[in-house]
Design a protein around this motif. Structure first.
Motif, short mmCIF file in Angstrom:
data_model
loop_
_atom_site.label_atom_id
_atom_site.label_comp_id
_atom_site.label_asym_id
_atom_site.label_seq_id
_atom_site.Cartn_x
_atom_site.Cartn_y
_atom_site.Cartn_z
N GLY A 1 38.62 54.28 -2.25
CA GLY A 1 38.84 55.51 -3.00
C GLY A 1 37.92 56.63 -2.55
O GLY A 1 38.34 57.79 -2.44
N ARG A 2 36.67 56.29 -2.28
CA ARG A 2 35.71 57.31 -1.81
C ARG A 2 36.09 57.82 -0.43
O ARG A 2 36.04 59.03 -0.17
CB ARG A 2 34.29 56.71 -1.78
CG ARG A 2 33.74 56.30 -3.13
CD ARG A 2 33.73 57.44 -4.12
NE ARG A 2 32.99 58.57 -3.59
CZ ARG A 2 33.18 59.83 -3.96
NH1 ARG A 2 34.16 60.13 -4.83
NH2 ARG A 2 32.45 60.81 -3.46
N TYR B 1 34.47 61.71 4.17
CA TYR B 1 33.81 60.83 5.13
C TYR B 1 34.79 60.50 6.27
O TYR B 1 35.27 59.38 6.40
CB TYR B 1 33.36 59.54 4.44
CG TYR B 1 32.61 59.78 3.16
CD1 TYR B 1 31.26 60.15 3.17
CD2 TYR B 1 33.25 59.66 1.91
CE1 TYR B 1 30.58 60.38 1.99
CE2 TYR B 1 32.58 59.89 0.73
CZ TYR B 1 31.24 60.26 0.78
OH TYR B 1 30.56 60.48 -0.40
N PRO B 2 35.09 61.49 7.12
CA PRO B 2 36.12 61.29 8.14
C PRO B 2 35.78 60.19 9.15
O PRO B 2 36.67 59.47 9.62
CB PRO B 2 36.24 62.66 8.80
CG PRO B 2 34.95 63.35 8.50
CD PRO B 2 34.54 62.85 7.15
N ARG B 3 34.52 60.07 9.49
CA ARG B 3 34.14 59.05 10.47
C ARG B 3 34.26 57.65 9.86
O ARG B 3 34.69 56.70 10.53
CB ARG B 3 32.73 59.30 10.99
CG ARG B 3 32.64 60.60 11.81
CD ARG B 3 31.21 61.00 12.11
NE ARG B 3 31.18 62.29 12.78
CZ ARG B 3 31.27 63.48 12.15
NH1 ARG B 3 31.43 63.52 10.82
NH2 ARG B 3 31.22 64.60 12.84
N ALA C 1 40.10 52.69 9.59
CA ALA C 1 41.45 52.70 10.13
C ALA C 1 41.59 51.76 11.33
O ALA C 1 42.65 51.18 11.55
CB ALA C 1 41.85 54.12 10.53
N GLU C 2 40.52 51.60 12.11
CA GLU C 2 40.61 50.74 13.28
C GLU C 2 40.18 49.31 12.99
O GLU C 2 40.21 48.45 13.86
CB GLU C 2 39.75 51.30 14.42
CG GLU C 2 38.25 51.22 14.18
CD GLU C 2 37.44 51.78 15.34
OE1 GLU C 2 36.28 51.36 15.49
OE2 GLU C 2 37.96 52.61 16.10
#
Length: 238
Positions: A195-196, A202-204, A210-211
Motif C-alpha cells: 500500500g505504501r 517510492y518509485p525505486r 516489480a522485478e
C-alpha cells in the motif's frame, strides 16, 4: 602496596589453579563445559559465576581460584565451542575450503546460539582460535596474497557468517513469540508495504518490487554474500 590494581593477565597464561593445596577438583575444560551447557539450554544471560559453581557442585568463591573474572569464563566458553571446528587437510581449492569453513561456522553458531554475542577479536587468540586461524591460513596457501590480507579475508568471512546467523536467530526468536503464524505476520506486513509503495512516493522501491520473482531464497542470499566476498580476493576472476 595497598590499593594497587592487579596486573592484567590472559587466562591462558595462568596456571590451571592458583594457590597451594590439594590437586584441583576441576579443569578449565570442566568449567567451560558447564558454562556452555547452561548457555545452550538457558541462554547466555543465565551464565554467572554462581550458576556455574552450582552446576559443578562447588562454592562460588572456589570457582574464582580457577577463573578470576566473568570475562575469562566467556573466553573459556568461546574457546570450547571453537574446539568443535573440524580441521581437515586442505584440498588445494582455497575457495571451496573457505566456503566449507563458513558453513561449518554457521552450523556451530546454531548449535550454540549465544556464540554470536561473544564473537570478538578479544577472544581471538585462545588455543582453539589459534588452531582455527592456522587451519584457515593453510586453506589459503594457494591464494597469492600476504598473510595480512588473508587474515582480513578470514575476519570478513566470519563477519558475514556472524551477521547472517544473528539475523536468523533473531527471526526465529521473534517467530516463537508471535501470537499467530509467521505466514500471517508476513502477509500483513507485505500488504502494508504494498500500500505504501502504491502511493507513488517510492518509485525505486516500486521498481524493485516489480522485478521481484517471488519469495527471497535466504540460502541463496547467504551463498551469494560469501561468493562476492571471495570474488574480491580471487585473482582469477579479475
Amino acid at each position: 602496596m595497598a590499593g594497587r590494581a592487579a596486573e592484567p593477565e590472559v587466562i591462558w597464561a595462568r596456571p590451571e589453579r592458583t594457590g597451594r593445596g590439594p590437586r584441583p577438583a576441576y579443569t578449565r575444560a570442566d568449567i567451560a563445559a558447564a558454562a556452555v551447557r547452561i548457555a545452550d539450554t538457558e541462554g547466555l544471560d543465565a551464565v554467572s559465576m554462581r550458576r556455574v559453581a552450582a552446576e559443578l557442585g562447588c562454592g562460588t568463591m572456589s570457582l574464582y581460584n580457577y577463573v578470576p573474572r566473568k570475562e575469562d569464563l566467556y573466553e573459556l566458553m568461546v574457546d570450547a565451542a571453537g574446539g568443535e571446528h573440524e580441521l581437515w587437510e586442505p584440498g588445494g581449492d582455497w575457495r571451496a575450503d573457505m566456503l566449507r569453513v563458513a558453513h561449518q561456522t554457521r552450523a556451530l553458531m546454531h548449535r550454540h546460539p549465544w556464540l554470536p554475542r561473544l564473537m570478538s577479536p578479544v577472544y581471538g587468540f585462545s588455543p582453539n582460535a589459534l588452531r582455527y586461524l592456522e587451519h584457515c591460513l593453510a586453506c589459503l596457501d594457494p591464494l597469492p596474497e600476504p598473510y595480512g590480507t588473508k587474515l582480513e579475508l578470514i575476519a570478513m568471512l566470519n563477519g558475514i557468517v556472524t551477521t547472517y546467523v544473528t539475523n536468523e536467530l533473531a527471526t526465529d526468536e521473534r517467530t516463537r513469540s508471535l501470537p499467530w503464524s509467521q505466514e500471517r505476520e508476513n502477509a500483513m506486513r507485505i500488504a502494508y508495504l504494498g500500500g505504501r509503495v502504491a502511493t507513488g512516493e517510492y518509485p525505486r522501491m516500486a521498481a524493485a518490487f516489480a522485478e521481484d520473482a517471488g519469495p527471497i531464497d535466504l540460502e541463496a542470499v547467504f551463498e551469494r554474500a560469501l561468493g562476492r566476498l571471495l570474488d574480491g580476493f580471487d585473482h582469477s576472476r579479475r
